[in-house]
Design an enzyme around this catalytic site. Structure first.
Site, PDB file in Angstrom:
ATOM      1  N   HIS A  40       0.820  -1.205   0.000  1.00 19.75           N
ATOM      2  CA  HIS A  40       0.000   0.000   0.000  1.00 19.75           C
ATOM      3  C   HIS A  40       0.856   1.258   0.000  1.00 19.75           C
ATOM      4  O   HIS A  40       0.390   2.323  -0.425  1.00 19.75           O
ATOM      5  CB  HIS A  40      -0.956  -0.008   1.198  1.00 19.75           C
ATOM      6  CG  HIS A  40      -2.152  -0.877   0.985  1.00 19.75           C
ATOM      7  ND1 HIS A  40      -3.453  -0.396   1.031  1.00 19.75           N
ATOM      8  CD2 HIS A  40      -2.253  -2.202   0.697  1.00 19.75           C
ATOM      9  CE1 HIS A  40      -4.293  -1.389   0.789  1.00 19.75           C
ATOM     10  NE2 HIS A  40      -3.592  -2.498   0.592  1.00 19.75           N
ATOM     11  N   ASP A  41       2.082   1.152   0.462  1.00 16.91           N
ATOM     12  CA  ASP A  41       2.996   2.293   0.368  1.00 16.91           C
ATOM     13  C   ASP A  41       3.513   2.446  -1.053  1.00 16.91           C
ATOM     14  O   ASP A  41       3.413   3.510  -1.660  1.00 16.91           O
ATOM     15  CB  ASP A  41       4.170   2.113   1.337  1.00 16.91           C
ATOM     16  CG  ASP A  41       5.133   3.292   1.289  1.00 16.91           C
ATOM     17  OD1 ASP A  41       4.655   4.449   1.255  1.00 16.91           O
ATOM     18  OD2 ASP A  41       6.361   3.073   1.284  1.00 16.91           O
TER      19      ASP A  41
END
Length: 325
Positions: free
Chosen positions: A67-68
């Site tokens: 998700h980063d």
């Protein structure tokens, strides 16, 4: 003759500076060898301790990295707190592992202040999490710097939703420079971790008498009945289920075996086997864990190198959840 020698020396000198510039502007193996020699060991020990206390930690760290990196690149932007940051988007509401990254950062700030980025800590932590779950050890380059931009509005267009079809996933992955094979291989991250029940409720429906009907016919019916027992209609929204029903906390190729058996938890999993464009790769990885690990090594390095900030870009945060004041 002397002029030719001088020109040759100038050419060599110019090549040296070009080479040096290229090296300085990219990630490198053992980036902290001089500035903080034990950086990777400190991250490793932090992840090891956390994983021994909670077997869900590896899955959480791996998901946190995804998700980063998928939003703004691998720059630690998902770690920032505050109104309107990536963490405030509902798609990131169930993320975990933040405390592990902060613990490692606190330790590193004590021994090597303002040296190791939060982006590198997260990449190393996810790498080590896979190892502690039984996966392959991978040497990854470091030298990432922390981004200064974190906006919830950037999340939805860059994150894979669990009900996506293959075309939607390919569009996002290709925009990041990732191939169709990378999509199949990196989806293998679902061999560990868990999900909330609301992510699968649209795969079947239940009538008032309790009879179940499959909406997604690619799902094995017996597996669907097991999911229904774990996620009863009207059940708590906080209930979670394991991504892999067979070896829930072990990083292995069971995920692909599940897909072949029509037991992919998400629609975005099942489509990898039902679509001819990816089916062959799924079968290959289901038949060989060695092949999965070899493929994972290559694709994971590509993932963790996406959109990184280096040199004078970004900053080295003193706290991962906030920008330097």
């Amino acid at each position: 003759m002397e002029l030719n020698v001088l020109l040759y020396k100038l050419l060599l000198l110019s090549l040296f500076w070009v080479s040096a510039s290229a090296t300085n502007s990219s990630l490198s193996i053992n980036f902290y060898a001089t500035s903080c020699p034990t950086a990777e060991l400190m991250v490793k020990n932090t992840v090891k301790s956390a994983s021994e206390s909670d077997p869900k930690i590896p899955g959480r760290l791996l998901r946190l990295l995804f998700h980063d990196c998928m939003v703004e690149g691998c720059d630690g932007s998902v770690l920032l707190e505050g109104n309107g940051t990536e963490r405030t988007d509902p798609a990131n509401g169930s993320l975990g592992g933040f405390a592990v990254v902060e613990s490692a950062k606190k330790l590193l700030e004590f021994f090597c202040p303002e040296t190791v980025s939060c982006a590198d800590i997260l990449a190393l932590a996810a790498r080590d999490a896979v190892v502690f779950a039984g996966g392959p050890m991978i040497q990854i380059p470091t030298g990432r710097r922390d981004g200064k931009v974190s906006s919830a509005s950037n999340v939805r267009g860059n994150i894979i939703d669990t009900n996506f079809g293959l075309d939607e996933m390919v569009q996002i992955f290709s925009s990041k420079g990732l191939s169709l094979d990378d999509l199949v291989i990196l989806s293998g991250a679902h061999t560990i971790g868990s999900a909330h029940c609301n992510t699968i409720r649209d795969r079947f429906q239940v009538d008032p008498k309790g009879n179940m009907t499959l909406i997604d016919t690619s799902l094995d019916k017996m597996y669907a009945l097991k999911l229904l027992k774990q996620c009863p209609v009207g059940g708590s929204a906080s209930i979670t289920i394991n991504n892999d029903p067979e070896t829930s906390f072990k990083f292995d190729n069971q995920y692909y075996k599940n897909l072949v058996s029509h037991q992919g938890l998400f629609q975005s999993d099942s489509v990898l086997f039902s679509d001819e464009r990816t089916k062959t790769k799924v079968v290959e990885l289901s038949n060989s864990q060695d092949s999965f690990f070899q493929n994972w090594t290559s694709s994971f390095v590509k993932l963790t190198s996406m959109g990184v900030k280096t040199d004078n870009e970004g900053e080295i945060r003193r706290l991962c959840q906030s920008l330097n004041g």
